[in-house]
Scaffold this motif. Structure first.
Motif, PDB file in Angstrom:
ATOM      1  N   UNK A  88      -1.833  -7.415   1.334  1.00  0.00           N
ATOM      2  CA  UNK A  88      -0.471  -7.503   0.623  1.00  0.00           C
ATOM      3  C   UNK A  88       0.449  -8.469   1.540  1.00  0.00           C
ATOM      4  N   UNK A  89       0.437  -8.382   2.925  1.00  0.00           N
ATOM      5  CA  UNK A  89       1.141  -8.773   3.828  1.00  0.00           C
ATOM      6  C   UNK A  89       0.699 -10.621   3.662  1.00  0.00           C
ATOM      7  N   UNK A  90      -0.274 -10.757   3.259  1.00  0.00           N
ATOM      8  CA  UNK A  90      -0.768 -12.122   3.064  1.00  0.00           C
ATOM      9  C   UNK A  90       0.321 -13.024   1.967  1.00  0.00           C
ATOM     10  N   UNK A  91       0.812 -12.176   1.284  1.00  0.00           N
ATOM     11  CA  UNK A  91       1.478 -12.602   0.101  1.00  0.00           C
ATOM     12  C   UNK A  91       3.189 -12.220   0.147  1.00  0.00           C
ATOM     13  N   UNK A  92       3.409 -11.209   0.845  1.00  0.00           N
ATOM     14  CA  UNK A  92       4.633 -10.536   0.872  1.00  0.00           C
ATOM     15  C   UNK A  92       5.266  -9.971   2.212  1.00  0.00           C
ATOM     16  N   UNK A  93       5.960 -11.003   2.873  1.00  0.00           N
ATOM     17  CA  UNK A  93       6.214 -10.572   4.259  1.00  0.00           C
ATOM     18  C   UNK A  93       7.750  -9.901   4.513  1.00  0.00           C
ATOM     19  N   UNK A  94       8.295  -9.361   3.085  1.00  0.00           N
ATOM     20  CA  UNK A  94       9.571  -8.840   3.341  1.00  0.00           C
ATOM     21  C   UNK A  94       9.936  -7.511   2.727  1.00  0.00           C
ATOM     22  N   UNK A  95       8.827  -6.900   1.879  1.00  0.00           N
ATOM     23  CA  UNK A  95       8.756  -5.543   1.239  1.00  0.00           C
ATOM     24  C   UNK A  95       8.413  -4.685   2.082  1.00  0.00           C
ATOM     25  N   UNK A  96       9.206  -3.397   2.518  1.00  0.00           N
ATOM     26  CA  UNK A  96       8.785  -2.530   3.356  1.00  0.00           C
ATOM     27  C   UNK A  96       7.909  -1.740   2.759  1.00  0.00           C
ATOM     28  N   UNK A  97       6.782  -1.338   3.771  1.00  0.00           N
ATOM     29  CA  UNK A  97       5.643  -0.422   3.098  1.00  0.00           C
ATOM     30  C   UNK A  97       5.706   0.794   4.036  1.00  0.00           C
ATOM     31  N   UNK A  98       5.558   2.048   3.311  1.00  0.00           N
ATOM     32  CA  UNK A  98       5.438   3.071   4.239  1.00  0.00           C
ATOM     33  C   UNK A  98       4.226   3.849   3.673  1.00  0.00           C
ATOM     34  N   UNK A  99       3.473   4.330   4.745  1.00  0.00           N
ATOM     35  CA  UNK A  99       2.250   5.326   4.442  1.00  0.00           C
ATOM     36  C   UNK A  99       2.713   6.611   4.277  1.00  0.00           C
ATOM     37  N   UNK A 100       2.198   7.546   3.440  1.00  0.00           N
ATOM     38  CA  UNK A 100       2.593   8.698   3.230  1.00  0.00           C
ATOM     39  C   UNK A 100       1.166   9.381   3.124  1.00  0.00           C
ATOM     40  N   UNK A 101       0.909  10.550   3.883  1.00  0.00           N
ATOM     41  CA  UNK A 101      -0.183  11.177   3.906  1.00  0.00           C
ATOM     42  C   UNK A 101      -0.457  12.258   4.976  1.00  0.00           C
ATOM     43  N   UNK A 102      -1.394  12.883   5.294  1.00  0.00           N
ATOM     44  CA  UNK A 102      -1.618  14.009   6.004  1.00  0.00           C
ATOM     45  C   UNK A 102      -2.302  13.745   7.304  1.00  0.00           C
ATOM     46  N   UNK A 103      -2.052  14.723   8.109  1.00  0.00           N
ATOM     47  CA  UNK A 103      -2.632  14.706   9.559  1.00  0.00           C
ATOM     48  C   UNK A 103      -3.952  14.452   9.605  1.00  0.00           C
ATOM     49  N   UNK A 104      -4.885  15.206   9.039  1.00  0.00           N
ATOM     50  CA  UNK A 104      -6.252  15.420   9.507  1.00  0.00           C
ATOM     51  C   UNK A 104      -6.887  13.919   9.461  1.00  0.00           C
TER      52      UNK A 104
END
Length: 251
Positions: A88-104
């Motif tokens: 995604x970053x190869x085409x968009x350097x501006x939009x913030x990305x947040x990863x949401x998940x679990x610890x395991x």
């Protein structure tokens, strides 16, 4: 200034709230998931949350559980999810990305390695649903070193003493879980939000995004009147699921 802080500052100057859509990595397959991710900014996404599929997502309702199962069947891994962000970053350097998940899965991958690789891939923030504040040192130093915002969940049941503790070390924004329950079930009322958000404002200068139960444009509008952003997840995944064929494949 982080990409997340910069985006909220832009929105504040524009006088509007953030639309934060969610997608589950590899749901229903890697190519479709990547295409949806690439299309979100032009469709109005201000920030994007990507779910990292996990077998036991304790905070998620049936819709996101099913999306996670589809993603896992399609081969989702932590490394694969990071690869989505890198592409995604190869085409968009501006939009913030947040990863949401679990610890395991993060523990299995290795916390330090995970933060190093997430930062290198272009991730901006982390939400780890089941990481207790008391155990935050598993990730926080590595996240900080890699410029990753550490985004905390706050619930209606978080009292004032606990709130101060939870917010210590937080950055990016505060994710307000607007209901006592799992994702995609009920929706908080405008009155409930109006009562809850001022307490958060008094405790932090960080932007506040409201999630869990934001399903309609009207509900998103109510969320950003009370706070700074609206997270929309189950409603979008339901729309995706309705387009799949009988075998669960993308059409």
């Amino acid at each position: 200034m982080s990409r997340i802080a910069g985006r909220f500052a832009e929105l504040r100057r524009a006088g509007r709230g953030a639309l934060i859509p969610f997608l589950e990595a590899f749901d229903p397959d890697p190519a479709t998931s990547a295409a949806i991710l690439r299309g979100m900014p032009a469709a109005g996404a201000d920030l994007i949350e990507i779910g990292m599929p996990f077998t036991d997502p304790m905070a998620d309702g049936p819709t996101i559980q099913a999306a996670g199962q589809r993603g896992l069947r399609a081969g989702a891994t932590v490394a694969g999810t990071l690869g989505m962000v890198r592409d995604f970053r190869a085409h968009d350097a501006a939009t913030p990305i947040v990863l949401m998940g679990y610890l395991n899965p993060i523990l299995s991958y290795g916390p330090e390695r995970f933060c190093d690789d997430a930062g290198a891939a272009g991730v901006d923030g982390l939400i780890v649903v089941d990481l207790p504040t008391e155990e935050a040192d598993l990730l926080l130093p590595h996240a900080t070193r890699n410029g990753l915002d550490f985004i905390r969940l706050v619930a209606p049941t978080t009292d004032d003493a606990r709130l101060a503790h939870v917010l210590r070390g937080s950055s990016g924004f505060v994710y307000y879980v607007s209901i006592t329950g799992i994702t995609g079930t009920r929706t908080a009322s405008s009155e409930e939000l109006a009562a809850a958000i001022p307490r958060l404002r008094a405790a932090t200068d960080l932007p506040v995004a409201i999630g869990f139960g934001v399903r309609t444009p009207a509900q998103a509008e109510a969320a950003v009147r009370a706070a700074d952003g609206a997270v929309v997840a189950s409603a979008l995944i339901d729309l995706l699921a309705a387009t799949l064929d009988e075998a669960g494949r993308a059409t």
